[in-house]
Design an enzyme around this catalytic site. Sequence first.
Site, mmCIF file in Angstrom:
data_model
loop_
_atom_site.group_PDB
_atom_site.id
_atom_site.type_symbol
_atom_site.label_atom_id
_atom_site.label_comp_id
_atom_site.label_asym_id
_atom_site.label_seq_id
_atom_site.Cartn_x
_atom_site.Cartn_y
_atom_site.Cartn_z
ATOM 1 N N HIS A 272 -69.386 76.794 -57.712
ATOM 2 C CA HIS A 272 -70.421 77.109 -56.720
ATOM 3 C C HIS A 272 -70.273 76.174 -55.538
ATOM 4 C CE1 HIS A 272 -74.341 77.934 -54.958
ATOM 5 N NE2 HIS A 272 -74.297 79.048 -55.662
ATOM 6 N N ASP B 180 -73.985 84.189 -62.006
ATOM 7 C CA ASP B 180 -73.360 85.482 -62.282
ATOM 8 C C ASP B 180 -72.623 85.541 -63.605
ATOM 9 O OD1 ASP B 180 -74.095 86.859 -59.945
ATOM 10 O OD2 ASP B 180 -72.697 85.632 -58.811
HETATM 11 N N1 CMC Z 1 -61.745 79.307 -60.905
HETATM 12 C C1 CMC Z 1 -60.702 78.452 -60.714
HETATM 13 N N2 CMC Z 1 -60.682 77.506 -59.760
HETATM 14 C C2 CMC Z 1 -61.756 77.405 -58.971
HETATM 15 C C3 CMC Z 1 -62.868 78.244 -59.108
HETATM 16 C C4 CMC Z 1 -62.841 79.215 -60.129
HETATM 17 N N3 CMC Z 1 -63.875 80.042 -60.291
HETATM 18 N N4 CMC Z 1 -63.796 77.911 -58.178
HETATM 19 C C5 CMC Z 1 -63.276 76.913 -57.472
HETATM 20 N N5 CMC Z 1 -62.048 76.582 -57.947
HETATM 21 C C6 CMC Z 1 -61.184 75.520 -57.457
HETATM 22 C C7 CMC Z 1 -60.551 75.893 -56.127
HETATM 23 O O1 CMC Z 1 -59.317 76.541 -56.294
HETATM 24 C C8 CMC Z 1 -60.438 74.565 -55.454
HETATM 25 O O2 CMC Z 1 -59.274 73.940 -55.959
HETATM 26 P P1 CMC Z 1 -58.431 72.898 -55.053
HETATM 27 O O3 CMC Z 1 -59.327 71.713 -54.849
HETATM 28 O O4 CMC Z 1 -57.239 72.583 -55.901
HETATM 29 O O5 CMC Z 1 -58.094 73.605 -53.781
HETATM 30 C C9 CMC Z 1 -61.657 73.782 -55.938
HETATM 31 O O6 CMC Z 1 -62.020 74.384 -57.191
HETATM 32 C C10 CMC Z 1 -62.838 73.864 -55.008
HETATM 33 O O7 CMC Z 1 -63.078 75.245 -54.752
HETATM 34 P P2 CMC Z 1 -63.573 75.839 -53.380
HETATM 35 O O8 CMC Z 1 -63.087 77.238 -53.254
HETATM 36 O O9 CMC Z 1 -63.262 74.880 -52.277
HETATM 37 O O10 CMC Z 1 -65.097 75.830 -53.613
HETATM 38 P P3 CMC Z 1 -66.082 76.571 -52.737
HETATM 39 O O11 CMC Z 1 -67.290 75.744 -52.767
HETATM 40 O O12 CMC Z 1 -65.516 76.885 -51.411
HETATM 41 O O13 CMC Z 1 -66.251 77.953 -53.487
HETATM 42 C C11 CMC Z 1 -66.999 79.661 -54.902
HETATM 43 C C12 CMC Z 1 -67.296 78.281 -54.280
HETATM 44 C C13 CMC Z 1 -68.255 80.136 -55.598
HETATM 45 C C14 CMC Z 1 -66.633 80.655 -53.788
HETATM 46 C C15 CMC Z 1 -65.841 79.501 -55.880
HETATM 47 O O14 CMC Z 1 -66.157 78.559 -56.880
HETATM 48 C C16 CMC Z 1 -65.444 80.839 -56.511
HETATM 49 O O15 CMC Z 1 -64.668 81.586 -55.919
HETATM 50 N N6 CMC Z 1 -65.978 81.140 -57.740
HETATM 51 C C17 CMC Z 1 -65.730 82.426 -58.353
HETATM 52 C C18 CMC Z 1 -66.590 83.493 -57.713
HETATM 53 C C19 CMC Z 1 -68.044 83.370 -58.113
HETATM 54 O O16 CMC Z 1 -68.369 83.191 -59.284
HETATM 55 N N7 CMC Z 1 -68.928 83.511 -57.127
HETATM 56 C C20 CMC Z 1 -70.377 83.493 -57.361
HETATM 57 C C21 CMC Z 1 -71.041 82.356 -56.683
HETATM 58 S S1 CMC Z 1 -72.722 82.145 -57.249
HETATM 59 C C22 CMC Z 1 -73.555 83.524 -56.644
HETATM 60 C C23 CMC Z 1 -73.956 83.374 -55.235
HETATM 61 O O17 CMC Z 1 -74.545 82.361 -54.859
HETATM 62 O O18 CMC Z 1 -73.716 84.339 -54.493
#
Ligand code: CMC
Length: 424
Positions: free
Chosen positions: A306, A364
Amino acid sequence: MSEYAEIDLGNGSRSKLQILHGTEGPSAIDVRPLYQSNGVLAYDPGFKSTASCKSAITYIDGEQGILRYRGYPIEELAKKCTFTEVAHLLMLGELPYAQALGDFTQTIHDHNVLHEQVLSFYNGFRRDAHPMAVMVGVVGALSAFYQDLQDYSKSEHRHKAAIRLFAKMPTIAAASYTYSIGRPQRYPDNRLDYSSNFLQMLFGRPNQAYEVDPVLAKAMDLLMILHADHEQNASTSTVRMAASSGANPFACIASGIATLWGPAHGGANEAVLKMLEEIGTPANIPLAIKRAKDRNDPFRLMGFGHRVYKNLDPRAAIIRDMTKAVLKHLNMENDPFMAMALELEQAALADEYFIEKKLYPNVDFYSGVLLRAMGFPSRMFTALFAVARTSGWVSHWLELKNNEHGIDRPRQIYVGSGLRHVDR
Ligand code: CMC
């Protein structure tokens, strides 16, 4: 007494910027004078370090896993309140007492039916259209109705628009579903509460009465409460940005629905179920974890991680318990999706990659399993999220309209080519 931070801009100039404090949470440096006084912009793609507004609606502490609506912990609201009470809290600032709740409920009842002409819009869509695509279109189309009260400088007009959106959204979402399966749309039944009414409009058949299952109605109400608001997330920020231009509120909420649809946001619960289906059996979980960790593989563990929570999403824990209770009620204790989800959660939480990056289950992760057990087709998962989140969107719209700061207009760092001329 005001506090200031002095920043060295590296070009020989310094800037003295005020530090702003909220009731709780991190302080913020007020960078507004930066460009005007020093000709320098703040760079923050994705807004990871930017407070875009002051808001009194929702508080999140992502490190501690805290979520509060107007000061009340989500756990207490989930346990002690109905969704209608929570929506009143979000939109009007306080939990309603007997008379106020009756009045609020009556206003919802007065506005939950769609104009018959709105129904004709549905016929223009393909039956296999995604419900969120239909909802973006239909909610946007409402801008062409309700032209009676459109002076949004008046609080009465603003309030009426907010109530119309909140009251009609379950009817709109349910009609998106019934249209897709070729069933006639059912009208709201004002003898039922908000969530039971949504269930009867979704699942009721035209030729028989709908018996509300109180356990499912309670689960639905809880899901609504948990999804109601989440401060300045992508869809809420979109609604606020659209509203900053003075756009019609129905169009603003349509833009929020469009943003929510994305798999990184509200579309994740649908993606979780798809992922569990693809993983297939618990024996494949180690491979899924391996793939999620591989930077060269686009596969991510959906329902994990998240932008704000770096701890267990408090909503995930509540939904996990409710999912177990509903599965028991439905005699589905051996549901393979739940078994897979529990095992996948355990495997991820024990893995160094997920521990180090503070990736925990989010709202989710279990909601898809719960909704599937309740009979929701996966394409309706995000539509339900949109119904619940409308209470938050309209609350933010009302807050912004009460305290307008002009049109939002981010700037950029231009990295395109320098001046060139057409050589002919
Ligand atoms: N699986 C594997 N790796 C992950 C995941 C995941 N679900 N989420 C983040 N990471 C890794 C990402 O690759 C990154 O790695 P690195 O530091 O090596 O580049 C690190 O963790 C930080 O991730 P980020 O993408 O910079 O984190 P973010 O804050 O930008 O993204 C997120 C948050 C929710 C978009 C992401 O965690 C994600 O894509 N999760 C899966 C989709 C999901 O479940 N979304 C629902 C969010 S909650 C509902 C809502 O509020 O709408």
